[in-house]
Design a protein around this motif. Structure first.
Motif, mmCIF file in Angstrom:
data_model
loop_
_atom_site.group_PDB
_atom_site.id
_atom_site.type_symbol
_atom_site.label_atom_id
_atom_site.label_comp_id
_atom_site.label_asym_id
_atom_site.label_seq_id
_atom_site.Cartn_x
_atom_site.Cartn_y
_atom_site.Cartn_z
ATOM 1 N N GLU A 95 9.077 -43.996 -44.869
ATOM 2 C CA GLU A 95 9.641 -44.101 -43.137
ATOM 3 C C GLU A 95 8.907 -44.717 -42.638
ATOM 4 O O GLU A 95 9.204 -45.087 -41.426
ATOM 5 N N ARG A 96 7.079 -45.488 -43.275
ATOM 6 C CA ARG A 96 6.503 -45.972 -41.837
ATOM 7 C C ARG A 96 7.204 -47.718 -42.428
ATOM 8 O O ARG A 96 7.742 -48.275 -41.266
ATOM 9 N N ASN A 98 10.360 -48.571 -43.066
ATOM 10 C CA ASN A 98 12.103 -48.115 -42.232
ATOM 11 C C ASN A 98 11.591 -48.195 -40.752
ATOM 12 O O ASN A 98 12.308 -48.403 -39.997
ATOM 13 N N LEU A 99 10.669 -47.475 -39.790
ATOM 14 C CA LEU A 99 10.455 -47.047 -38.700
ATOM 15 C C LEU A 99 9.608 -48.358 -37.960
ATOM 16 O O LEU A 99 9.875 -48.702 -36.620
#
Length: 192
Positions: A95-96, A98-99
């Protein structure tokens, strides 16, 4: 208590065909061992001989810092690799990534650009800043993010001894092999 050379977390042949046993023998058995021996020679009989390697890195300068930082960087590097790696990250780390980068492929591309741009010897790092954001950074020679505010998550050793036996001066080919060995579980475990 002397600093110990950590055992590799896999056999010396486990990273083949990407990193050979010959390279591990040279890189871990000679280079890393030489840094550990240099630290122990410099701290013997001093107040530092009871400190952890991390504390020695953070509290030293000059040749002791160089040997201690190299010993710590190498110990961290071995943990970043795994013979059964190669999958993409998952969970909070994914998630990090991708962010911050868009996806893991863009992370790899940016990381590779940074690693290729290191002139001479050094390290390419994925770090987490105190605010939780991820970043790619490089350090020259023995320098390490351990002495700053950011948390190291992943490192690639771009000193020539890390890849010359297997790839000669083809750092780009070495980086392709590196991504097939990244231990994303270890990287995830470093998140704060």
């Amino acid at each position: 208590m002397p600093v110990q050379l950590p055992e590799l977390p896999y056999s010396r042949t486990a990273l083949q065909p990407h990193i050979s046993a010959e390279t591990l023998d040279l890189h871990h058995g000679r280079h890393h061992r030489a840094y550990v021996d240099a630290v122990n020679a410099r701290i013997a009989g001093t107040e530092m001989d009871e400190l952890s390697l991390e504390d020695i890195v953070r509290g030293s300068q000059g040749s002791l810092f160089e040997a201690a930082a190299q010993a710590w960087n190498h110990a961290f590097f071995w943990q970043c690799l795994h013979p059964r790696a190669g999958d993409d990250p998952h969970g909070a780390l994914a998630e990090r990534i991708n962010l911050q980068f868009g996806d893991v492929q863009k992370l790899r591309e940016e990381f590779n650009r940074a690693a290729m741009a290191v002139f001479g010897s050094g390290w390419a790092w994925l770090v987490q800043h105190p605010d939780g954001t991820l970043a790619i950074t490089t350090t020259r020679n023995a320098n390490t993010p351990l002495t700053g505010d950011s948390t190291p998550l992943l490192v690639c050793d771009v000193w020539e001894h890390a890849y010359y036996s297997d790839y000669r001066n083809e750092r780009a080919r070495y980086l392709q092999a590196f991504w097939k060995l990244v231990n994303w579980d270890f990287v995830s475990s470093q998140l704060r």
